[in-house]
Design a protein around this motif. Structure first.
Motif, short mmCIF file in Angstrom:
data_model
loop_
_atom_site.label_atom_id
_atom_site.label_comp_id
_atom_site.label_asym_id
_atom_site.label_seq_id
_atom_site.Cartn_x
_atom_site.Cartn_y
_atom_site.Cartn_z
N LEU A 218 0.89 -1.10 -0.06
CA LEU A 218 -0.15 -0.05 0.09
C LEU A 218 0.90 1.20 -0.07
O LEU A 218 0.64 2.31 -0.67
CB LEU A 218 -0.77 -0.14 1.21
CG LEU A 218 -1.94 1.21 1.19
CD1 LEU A 218 -2.67 1.29 0.12
CD2 LEU A 218 -2.54 1.02 2.54
N GLN A 219 1.85 1.21 0.85
CA GLN A 219 2.85 2.42 0.72
C GLN A 219 3.60 2.71 -0.29
O GLN A 219 4.00 3.73 -0.77
CB GLN A 219 3.56 2.57 2.08
CG GLN A 219 3.04 2.42 3.53
CD GLN A 219 2.15 3.64 3.70
OE1 GLN A 219 2.54 4.76 3.44
NE2 GLN A 219 0.98 3.32 4.22
N VAL A 220 4.13 1.62 -0.93
CA VAL A 220 4.73 1.80 -2.48
C VAL A 220 3.73 2.08 -3.43
O VAL A 220 4.18 3.06 -4.14
CB VAL A 220 5.37 0.37 -2.70
CG1 VAL A 220 6.16 0.57 -3.91
CG2 VAL A 220 6.37 0.01 -1.59
N TYR A 221 2.65 1.71 -3.47
CA TYR A 221 1.57 2.07 -4.36
C TYR A 221 1.45 3.60 -4.14
O TYR A 221 1.17 4.35 -5.20
CB TYR A 221 0.27 1.23 -4.13
CG TYR A 221 -0.74 2.00 -4.66
CD1 TYR A 221 -1.03 1.53 -6.29
CD2 TYR A 221 -1.89 2.70 -4.32
CE1 TYR A 221 -1.89 1.98 -7.07
CE2 TYR A 221 -2.79 3.28 -5.09
CZ TYR A 221 -2.93 2.65 -6.47
OH TYR A 221 -4.08 3.30 -7.07
N LEU A 222 1.18 4.33 -2.63
CA LEU A 222 1.06 5.55 -2.51
C LEU A 222 2.14 6.40 -3.10
O LEU A 222 1.97 7.66 -3.63
CB LEU A 222 0.70 5.72 -1.29
CG LEU A 222 0.38 7.14 -0.53
CD1 LEU A 222 -0.74 7.69 -1.30
CD2 LEU A 222 0.31 7.24 0.69
#
Length: 256
Positions: A218-222
């Motif tokens: 999720l954080q990499v996608y963000l």
């Protein structure tokens, strides 16, 4: 009376300071356009609708949940029995464990990631870019939170007397652990699991360096969509916040 008013005012100011960024992010995620005016021009759920229909976001969210829950399950299966053995059989080792659990905080995440990349880049354990390296790494992150919570709870319950009483009543060590010790650890375990989950779900350094786009969390996608739209990224942040809020409610519910 004046003291009561003062305390309420202090609490109100603190709540306002803490809630203002969250409310501003929520309002920004609900607005179509927000230009020169104080309030947004139009409110809509279109960004959340777009987010829910984004397959990349749903996949990244699912990966984050899977790796975080897997790491927490592994941590609970290993740390809880370990803490029990330490306090029941080898109480002197608690000082050693207390020193060991500080290592993840003493070593910067970037240094840890570089070391893990060098170890698991090739050979029989070439697991870089896979969820398995994140599982092992997240276990070390959850270790300090879970062990310290278990240690504090066991130190306050006089575990040896409880086990001796269970043995006198005919219970084995394993049965006494399951029937007596675990129920007394439930609140500490749930609190440590939630704290660890919130920390792991917000991790970016380890996920980006060890897995990156090969296993996009999720954080990499963000981070990858940060330049698309501020409204869209605000909706992602609020989705993360709502997930943490729901888990907090579930934790309080199950702790009863």
């Amino acid at each position: 009376m004046r003291a009561d008013i003062y305390h309420r005012a202090v609490v109100g100011v603190l709540v306002t300071i803490l809630a203002a960024p969250i409310l501003a992010t929520l309002l920004y995620s609900l607005s179509r356009h927000w230009g020169a005016t104080i309030l947004p021009d139009d409110l809509s759920l279109s960004w959340y609708w777009q987010l829910l229909h984004d397959k990349a976001f749903m996949a990244a969210f699912g990966r984050s949940m899977a790796v975080c829950l897997g790491a927490l399950a592994l941590s609970a299966l290993i740390i809880v029995p370990t803490a029990f053995v330490v306090f029941y059989r080898f109480p002197r080792l608690d000082k050693v464990m207390s020193a060991l659990i500080l290592i993840p905080f003493a070593v910067p995440p970037v240094v840890t990631s570089v070391g893990l990349l060098n170890i698991y880049a090739d050979g029989p354990f070439a697991i870089n870019g896979t969820p398995w390296i994140l599982l092992g790494c997240y276990f070390t992150i959850a270790l300090p939170f879970m062990y310290r919570a278990m240690a504090n709870s066991m130190a306050s319950m006089n575990i040896r007397d409880l086990m001796d009483a269970a043995h006198l009543l005919g219970a084995s060590t394993s049965l006494a652990f399951v029937k007596i010790i675990l129920p007394n650890l439930s609140k500490a375990l749930m609190a440590s699991l939630f704290l660890s989950f919130a920390f792991l779900l917000g991790d970016f350094v380890f996920a980006n360096l060890l897995a990156g786009s090969h296993y996009e969390t999720l954080q990499v996608y963000l981070y990858n969509v940060r330049q698309t739209s501020g409204h869209f990224t605000s909706a992602i942040v609020m989705s993360y916040f709502f997930t943490a809020l729901i888990l907090t409610w579930l934790t309080a519910r199950f702790s009863k």
